[in-house]
Design an enzyme around this catalytic site. Structure first.
Site, PDB file in Angstrom:
ATOM      1  N   ARG A  73       0.896  -1.277   0.064  1.00 54.85           N
ATOM      2  CA  ARG A  73      -0.082   0.103   0.103  1.00 54.85           C
ATOM      3  C   ARG A  73       1.002   1.212   0.135  1.00 54.85           C
ATOM      4  NH1 ARG A  73      -3.949   0.527   4.861  1.00 54.85           N
ATOM      5  NH2 ARG A  73      -1.902   0.556   5.926  1.00 54.85           N
TER       6      ARG A  73
ATOM      7  N   HIS B 236       4.188 -10.500   2.552  1.00 52.72           N
ATOM      8  CA  HIS B 236       4.656  -9.450   3.631  1.00 52.72           C
ATOM      9  C   HIS B 236       5.450 -10.084   4.319  1.00 52.72           C
ATOM     10  CE1 HIS B 236       3.530  -7.207   7.529  1.00 52.72           C
ATOM     11  NE2 HIS B 236       3.585  -6.229   6.458  1.00 52.72           N
TER      12      HIS B 236
ATOM     13  N   ARG C  57       0.516  -1.172  19.632  1.00 53.21           N
ATOM     14  CA  ARG C  57       0.501   0.236  19.034  1.00 53.21           C
ATOM     15  C   ARG C  57      -0.845   0.696  18.485  1.00 53.21           C
ATOM     16  NH1 ARG C  57       1.438   2.059  14.197  1.00 53.21           N
ATOM     17  NH2 ARG C  57       2.409   0.099  13.524  1.00 53.21           N
TER      18      ARG C  57
ATOM     19  N   HIS D 201       7.282  -1.141  15.369  1.00 54.19           N
ATOM     20  CA  HIS D 201       6.919  -1.920  14.271  1.00 54.19           C
ATOM     21  C   HIS D 201       7.465  -3.405  14.444  1.00 54.19           C
ATOM     22  CE1 HIS D 201       7.046  -3.172   9.996  1.00 54.19           C
ATOM     23  NE2 HIS D 201       5.851  -2.595   9.911  1.00 54.19           N
TER      24      HIS D 201
END
Length: 411
Positions: A92, A122, A251, A279
């Site tokens: 994206r 991914h 998060r 992340h």
């Protein structure tokens, strides 16, 4: 007040200037971005591209940029190596960039593939196959984050370098899966979505529940971006009701409600939003006193379990486990500056510091920790060359000797 500027440190195992393959062959290496430099990942691919003993390089590219890695992969193909790059065109906001880099790689002779129809790739993986004196050896890099030098300076991620044969076999099988040459392979180390990752995660949680019911040590710590999958949330509720202590660092979206009497009173959820984007995905399971630690590319969401190719990989080295749990997770859980607690009603409040507790901002503490580790590990420093002043001529001030001369004279 301004924050201390980030100066990523060279990971201590790579700081002595040894050959990257020698270092990885000797022991597994963990790299913590952005506190440690992404340069070792670039060096790994560049070294492979130029090494005549390297036969093949395979790598996934989810979000990339004008990166030295792209140039290295192209150069490796031009050097006659078998190079495969799996480029995810549906990343994206990076679709156009990825199409451009895919064309660049194809023009250089790289075998570019685009994954499996209906599934987004991914996972973050790189594989180098090298001919050595004792046979063919596979070197692997697995990560929670992308091969992108720009995001590597602003995202917190963890990456593992290893030459363990089981990781090499599994990563080879992963690329076979991605390029359409997969068979009935039995995974040795990796947990892979969409095959049975959700079931394996639920099984790990259920194991903690059984440990708690039997009176054995039971604890779960999870750090990730989002927790959405209902079956996993139900398993966490069941573990909490059995007495398992569960600490979650989520998060973003968290569909679990902590602190509900009789349901989730043993679950605590915090969210940390600071100058770097949190992340990394980390999971810790106490396992009755025999802890297991996993890193992952996946959050616990339906899309990650069933609509993406994802990897979860174990950290077995005790020293690396100790670093992840004792240093990274403990500092994250102790954050009382940027952490917010999720309440039973679904709202968040800033965590209040208990009187007597030290002020802990986890990202700043981790930045300091990386700096100290680099000092202890012998991060190379430029040699000290004293300024030698030339004798004064009459009426003139002494002039410093030019740096080039000082360096030459001291050699």
């Amino acid at each position: 007040m301004r924050d201390e500027p980030l100066v990523p440190r060279v990971s201590p195992p790579f700081a002595q200037g040894q050959d990257v393959f020698d270092v990885i062959r000797a022991h597994d290496v963990l790299v913590h971005l952005p506190y440690e430099s992404f340069g070792c990942v670039v060096d790994f691919i560049e070294r492979a591209a130029d090494d005549p003993q390297v036969l093949a390089i395979k790598q996934t590219l989810y979000r990339t940029s004008a990166s030295p890695i792209i140039a290295a992969l192209a150069r490796a193909a031009q050097n006659g190596k078998q190079v495969t790059a799996l480029v995810e065109l549906k990343a994206r906001m990076d679709e156009q960039n990825n199409i451009a880099w895919a064309r660049t790689l194809e023009q250089a002779g790289v075998h570019v593939v685009y994954g499996i129809v209906g599934l987004k790739t991914h996972c973050k993986a790189a594989l180098v196959v090298r001919r050595e004196a004792d046979g063919i050896r596979r070197y692997v890099h697995l990560s929670t984050g992308n091969y992108n030098p720009a995001t590597a300076r602003v995202y917190t991620d963890l990456g593992l370098f290893t030459a363990h044969p089981d990781f090499g076999e599994d990563t080879t099988a992963l690329f076979n899966l991605l390029t359409g040459y997969a068979g009935g392979y039995k995974w040795k180390k990796l947990l892979v979505a969409p095959l049975d990752l959700r079931d394996q995660i639920v099984a790990l949680i259920e194991r903690e529940r059984r440990h708690a019911q039997a009176g054995r040590p039971a604890r779960i710590i999870v750090k990730m971006n989002a927790l959405v999958e209902p079956s996993v949330i139900d398993a966490l509720y069941g573990a909490s009701q059995a007495g398992v202590t569960i600490e979650l660092v989520i998060r973003g979206i968290c569909c679990l409600r902590p602190g509900l009497p009789g349901v989730s009173e043993n679950i605590r959820v915090i969210s940390i939003v600071d100058k770097f984007l949190e992340h990394s995905r980390i999971s810790y399971f106490e396992n009755g006193g025999d802890p297991e630690v996993y890193l992952a590319s996946a959050d616990w969401m339906p899309r990650n379990f069933w609509r993406r190719i994802e990897t979860v990989f174990p950290i077995a080295d005790p020293s690396l486990q100790a670093r992840i749990v004792g240093d990274i997770l403990q500092l994250v859980l102790a954050d009382n500056v940027k952490a917010r607690e999720l309440l039973p009603d679904g709202t968040y409040r800033r965590r209040t510091r208990v009187e007597g507790d030290p002020v802990t901002r986890s990202q700043v503490a981790l930045q300091h920790l990386a700096r100290e580790a680099a000092r202890e590990g012998g991060e190379p420093r430029p040699p000290f060359v004293p300024i030698v002043r030339r004798p004064r001529s009459s009426g003139a001030a002494a002039e410093p000797t030019p740096l080039a001369e000082r360096t030459r004279d001291s050699a």
